[in-house]
Write a protein that holds these residues in place. Structure first.
Motif, PDB file in Angstrom:
ATOM      1  N   MET A   1      38.177-124.791 -16.369  1.00 43.49           N
ATOM      2  CA  MET A   1      38.597-124.541 -17.730  1.00 43.49           C
ATOM      3  C   MET A   1      37.482-124.817 -18.755  1.00 43.49           C
ATOM      4  SD  MET A   1      41.059-123.448 -19.453  1.00 43.49           S
ATOM      5  CE  MET A   1      41.864-123.491 -20.986  1.00 43.49           C
ATOM      6  N   PRO A   2      36.698-125.901 -18.599  1.00 45.99           N
ATOM      7  CA  PRO A   2      35.637-126.140 -19.590  1.00 45.99           C
ATOM      8  C   PRO A   2      34.638-124.984 -19.681  1.00 45.99           C
ATOM      9  CG  PRO A   2      35.971-128.108 -18.284  1.00 45.99           C
ATOM     10  CD  PRO A   2      36.796-127.015 -17.651  1.00 45.99           C
ATOM     11  N   ALA A   3      34.363-124.312 -18.561  1.00 48.48           N
ATOM     12  CA  ALA A   3      33.407-123.197 -18.593  1.00 48.48           C
ATOM     13  C   ALA A   3      33.909-122.081 -19.506  1.00 48.48           C
ATOM     14  CB  ALA A   3      33.167-122.669 -17.185  1.00 48.48           C
ATOM     15  N   TYR A   4      35.200-121.823 -19.478  1.00 48.79           N
ATOM     16  CA  TYR A   4      35.764-120.775 -20.337  1.00 48.79           C
ATOM     17  C   TYR A   4      35.808-121.216 -21.800  1.00 48.79           C
ATOM     18  CZ  TYR A   4      36.817-118.108 -16.188  1.00 48.79           C
ATOM     19  OH  TYR A   4      36.687-117.378 -15.031  1.00 48.79           O
ATOM     20  N   LEU A   5      35.981-122.506 -22.030  1.00 50.08           N
ATOM     21  CA  LEU A   5      35.914-123.023 -23.408  1.00 50.08           C
ATOM     22  C   LEU A   5      34.488-122.903 -23.945  1.00 50.08           C
ATOM     23  CD1 LEU A   5      38.241-126.149 -23.140  1.00 50.08           C
ATOM     24  CD2 LEU A   5      38.735-123.944 -24.238  1.00 50.08           C
ATOM     25  N   PHE A   6      33.510-123.170 -23.088  1.00 48.83           N
ATOM     26  CA  PHE A   6      32.113-122.981 -23.503  1.00 48.83           C
ATOM     27  C   PHE A   6      31.819-121.507 -23.786  1.00 48.83           C
ATOM     28  CE2 PHE A   6      31.018-127.188 -21.593  1.00 48.83           C
ATOM     29  CZ  PHE A   6      30.465-127.736 -22.744  1.00 48.83           C
ATOM     30  N   LEU A   7      32.421-120.613 -23.020  1.00 44.28           N
ATOM     31  CA  LEU A   7      32.262-119.178 -23.274  1.00 44.28           C
ATOM     32  C   LEU A   7      32.797-118.828 -24.662  1.00 44.28           C
ATOM     33  CD1 LEU A   7      31.615-116.248 -22.502  1.00 44.28           C
ATOM     34  CD2 LEU A   7      33.801-116.183 -21.263  1.00 44.28           C
ATOM     35  N   LEU A   8      33.975-119.316 -24.979  1.00 46.01           N
ATOM     36  CA  LEU A   8      34.547-119.090 -26.308  1.00 46.01           C
ATOM     37  C   LEU A   8      33.648-119.672 -27.394  1.00 46.01           C
ATOM     38  CD1 LEU A   8      36.895-118.153 -28.133  1.00 46.01           C
ATOM     39  CD2 LEU A   8      37.956-120.387 -27.707  1.00 46.01           C
ATOM     40  N   PHE A   9      33.153-120.882 -27.171  1.00 46.72           N
ATOM     41  CA  PHE A   9      32.254-121.525 -28.132  1.00 46.72           C
ATOM     42  C   PHE A   9      30.972-120.706 -28.312  1.00 46.72           C
ATOM     43  CE2 PHE A   9      28.924-124.851 -28.951  1.00 46.72           C
ATOM     44  CZ  PHE A   9      29.272-125.108 -30.259  1.00 46.72           C
ATOM     45  N   ALA A  10      30.428-120.184 -27.217  1.00 50.66           N
ATOM     46  CA  ALA A  10      29.201-119.380 -27.289  1.00 50.66           C
ATOM     47  C   ALA A  10      29.425-118.125 -28.122  1.00 50.66           C
ATOM     48  CB  ALA A  10      28.726-119.012 -25.885  1.00 50.66           C
ATOM     49  N   VAL A  11      30.530-117.447 -27.902  1.00 53.73           N
ATOM     50  CA  VAL A  11      30.838-116.232 -28.671  1.00 53.73           C
ATOM     51  C   VAL A  11      31.029-116.585 -30.144  1.00 53.73           C
ATOM     52  CG1 VAL A  11      32.562-114.415 -29.023  1.00 53.73           C
ATOM     53  CG2 VAL A  11      31.754-114.941 -26.720  1.00 53.73           C
ATOM     54  N   LEU A  12      31.742-117.667 -30.406  1.00 54.85           N
ATOM     55  CA  LEU A  12      31.962-118.068 -31.802  1.00 54.85           C
ATOM     56  C   LEU A  12      30.666-118.442 -32.502  1.00 54.85           C
ATOM     57  CD1 LEU A  12      35.280-120.106 -31.491  1.00 54.85           C
ATOM     58  CD2 LEU A  12      34.970-117.790 -32.419  1.00 54.85           C
ATOM     59  N   THR A  13      29.737-119.084 -31.800  1.00 53.08           N
ATOM     60  CA  THR A  13      28.457-119.413 -32.433  1.00 53.08           C
ATOM     61  C   THR A  13      27.671-118.144 -32.748  1.00 53.08           C
ATOM     62  OG1 THR A  13      27.303-119.773 -30.302  1.00 53.08           O
ATOM     63  CG2 THR A  13      28.263-121.715 -31.405  1.00 53.08           C
ATOM     64  N   ARG A  14      27.745-117.154 -31.878  1.00 55.05           N
ATOM     65  CA  ARG A  14      27.056-115.884 -32.160  1.00 55.05           C
ATOM     66  C   ARG A  14      27.677-115.170 -33.350  1.00 55.05           C
ATOM     67  NH1 ARG A  14      25.937-111.851 -27.880  1.00 55.05           N
ATOM     68  NH2 ARG A  14      24.493-111.139 -29.455  1.00 55.05           N
ATOM     69  N   LEU A  15      29.007-115.141 -33.391  1.00 55.32           N
ATOM     70  CA  LEU A  15      29.688-114.471 -34.502  1.00 55.32           C
ATOM     71  C   LEU A  15      29.444-115.197 -35.817  1.00 55.32           C
ATOM     72  CD1 LEU A  15      33.076-113.572 -32.773  1.00 55.32           C
ATOM     73  CD2 LEU A  15      31.155-112.027 -33.270  1.00 55.32           C
ATOM     74  N   ALA A  16      29.480-116.516 -35.798  1.00 58.47           N
ATOM     75  CA  ALA A  16      29.244-117.293 -37.017  1.00 58.47           C
ATOM     76  C   ALA A  16      27.820-117.100 -37.514  1.00 58.47           C
ATOM     77  CB  ALA A  16      29.520-118.768 -36.763  1.00 58.47           C
ATOM     78  N   LEU A  17      26.872-117.084 -36.606  1.00 57.79           N
ATOM     79  CA  LEU A  17      25.472-116.881 -36.990  1.00 57.79           C
ATOM     80  C   LEU A  17      25.276-115.491 -37.585  1.00 57.79           C
ATOM     81  CD1 LEU A  17      22.560-117.932 -37.011  1.00 57.79           C
ATOM     82  CD2 LEU A  17      22.317-117.006 -34.715  1.00 57.79           C
ATOM     83  N   ALA A  18      25.893-114.502 -36.970  1.00 60.57           N
ATOM     84  CA  ALA A  18      25.746-113.126 -37.448  1.00 60.57           C
ATOM     85  C   ALA A  18      26.432-112.917 -38.792  1.00 60.57           C
ATOM     86  CB  ALA A  18      26.316-112.152 -36.430  1.00 60.57           C
ATOM     87  N   ALA A  19      27.516-113.642 -39.036  1.00 56.80           N
ATOM     88  CA  ALA A  19      28.273-113.472 -40.281  1.00 56.80           C
ATOM     89  C   ALA A  19      27.602-114.152 -41.465  1.00 56.80           C
ATOM     90  CB  ALA A  19      29.683-114.029 -40.110  1.00 56.80           C
ATOM     91  N   THR A  20      26.711-115.104 -41.203  1.00 59.36           N
ATOM     92  CA  THR A  20      26.024-115.823 -42.270  1.00 59.36           C
ATOM     93  C   THR A  20      24.725-115.098 -42.603  1.00 59.36           C
ATOM     94  OG1 THR A  20      26.887-117.868 -41.349  1.00 59.36           O
ATOM     95  CG2 THR A  20      25.128-118.070 -42.958  1.00 59.36           C
ATOM     96  N   PRO A  21      24.557-114.685 -43.853  1.00 63.78           N
ATOM     97  CA  PRO A  21      23.303-114.009 -44.213  1.00 63.78           C
ATOM     98  C   PRO A  21      22.112-114.938 -43.971  1.00 63.78           C
ATOM     99  CG  PRO A  21      24.889-113.960 -46.026  1.00 63.78           C
ATOM    100  CD  PRO A  21      25.467-114.818 -44.970  1.00 63.78           C
ATOM    101  N   HIS A  22      21.048-114.409 -43.420  1.00 63.49           N
ATOM    102  CA  HIS A  22      19.906-115.238 -43.047  1.00 63.49           C
ATOM    103  C   HIS A  22      19.286-116.005 -44.213  1.00 63.49           C
ATOM    104  CE1 HIS A  22      19.947-114.328 -38.838  1.00 63.49           C
ATOM    105  NE2 HIS A  22      20.104-113.052 -39.123  1.00 63.49           N
ATOM    106  N   PRO A  23      19.189-115.451 -45.415  1.00 61.06           N
ATOM    107  CA  PRO A  23      18.641-116.265 -46.504  1.00 61.06           C
ATOM    108  C   PRO A  23      19.550-117.441 -46.891  1.00 61.06           C
ATOM    109  CG  PRO A  23      18.546-113.933 -47.067  1.00 61.06           C
ATOM    110  CD  PRO A  23      19.349-114.065 -45.808  1.00 61.06           C
ATOM    111  N   ALA A  24      20.826-117.406 -46.476  1.00 58.85           N
ATOM    112  CA  ALA A  24      21.768-118.455 -46.866  1.00 58.85           C
ATOM    113  C   ALA A  24      21.617-119.716 -46.023  1.00 58.85           C
ATOM    114  CB  ALA A  24      23.205-117.943 -46.760  1.00 58.85           C
ATOM    115  N   HIS A  25      20.889-119.646 -44.920  1.00 59.82           N
ATOM    116  CA  HIS A  25      20.708-120.841 -44.100  1.00 59.82           C
ATOM    117  C   HIS A  25      19.261-120.939 -43.652  1.00 59.82           C
ATOM    118  CE1 HIS A  25      20.531-118.529 -40.367  1.00 59.82           C
ATOM    119  NE2 HIS A  25      21.599-117.877 -40.762  1.00 59.82           N
TER     120      HIS A  25
END
Length: 185
Positions: A1-25
Motif C-alpha cells: 500500500m505505501p508504494a501506491y501512496l508514493f505513486l499518488l504523492f509523485a503525481v501530485l507533486t508533478r501536478l502542483a509543480l506544473a500548476a505553479t508559474p515558474h516565476p512564482a517560486h
C-alpha cells in the motif's frame, strides 16, 4: 500500500509543480517525488505491478503536455523518459529488494537522478536540434542547462527514498527498544 501512496504523492507533486508559474517560486522549489517513488515501487512491489506506475506516469505526461503546457503530444519524444521510468523501477528491484542498507539506498538516490539526467539531456540534445546543435559543444550546453534540474532531482530523490526507507526502520527501532529493555529486566 505505501508504494501506491508514493505513486499518488509523485503525481501530485508533478501536478502542483506544473500548476505553479515558474516565476512564482524559486528554482530550488522544483521538487517531484517521481524518482524516489519509482525506486521504492521497484523495491517493494512485484514485476507485474510495475505497469501501474508506468501507466499513471504516462497519463500524467500526456495530461501535462496537452492541458497544462498546451503543446501537441508526440509520444516519440517521451520514449526515453518512459524507458527511464521502467529502468528506475528495475534499479529499485535489483538494488533494494533483496537487501536494503543505507549504502544501497544512497546508491539508488544517486544513480536514479544521475541516470535520468544523462538519458533526458542526451535525448533533448538529439531531439531538439533547433535548440542544441548536434555538436560536442551543443551536447555540453544541453547538459549544463540541465544541471539545476539535476540538483533538484538529487535532493528530492534523496528526501523521498530517505523517508520511504528510513521512517519504517526508525519506527521499528522506536517500538522494539522499550520491548527489548523490558525483556532484559
Amino acid at each position: 500500500m505505501p508504494a501506491y501512496l508514493f505513486l499518488l504523492f509523485a503525481v501530485l507533486t508533478r501536478l502542483a509543480l506544473a500548476a505553479t508559474p515558474h516565476p512564482a517560486h524559486p528554482a530550488w522549489f522544483n521538487f517531484t517525488a517521481v524518482g524516489g517513488m519509482l525506486l521504492y515501487f521497484g523495491a517493494r512491489r512485484s514485476w507485474k505491478e510495475m505497469i501501474a506506475p508506468l501507466a499513471v506516469l504516462m497519463a500524467t505526461d500526456y495530461f501535462l503536455t496537452v492541458n497544462v503546457y498546451h503543446y501537441p503530444f508526440a509520444w516519440q519524444g517521451y520514449v526515453p523518459t518512459w524507458g527511464w521510468y521502467v529502468a528506475a523501477m528495475v534499479l529499485g528491484q535489483i538494488l533494494l529488494k533483496a537487501k536494503t542498507t543505507w549504502v544501497r539506498v544512497g546508491a539508488g538516490a544517486l544513480l536514479g537522478p544521475t541516470s535520468f539526467f544523462l538519458v533526458s539531456n542526451y535525448a533533448a540534445w538529439l531531439l531538439l536540434a533547433d535548440m542544441y546543435p548536434r555538436t560536442a559543444g551543443g551536447l555540453a550546453t544541453c547538459f549544463v542547462a540541465g544541471l539545476p534540474f539535476y540538483r533538484n532531482d538529487l535532493i528530492s530523490t534523496a528526501i523521498v527514498v530517505g523517508l520511504a526507507f528510513g521512517v519504517p526502520v526508525l519506527v521499528r527501532r522506536w517500538y522494539t527498544a522499550p520491548a527489548a529493555e523490558a525483556i532484559a529486566k
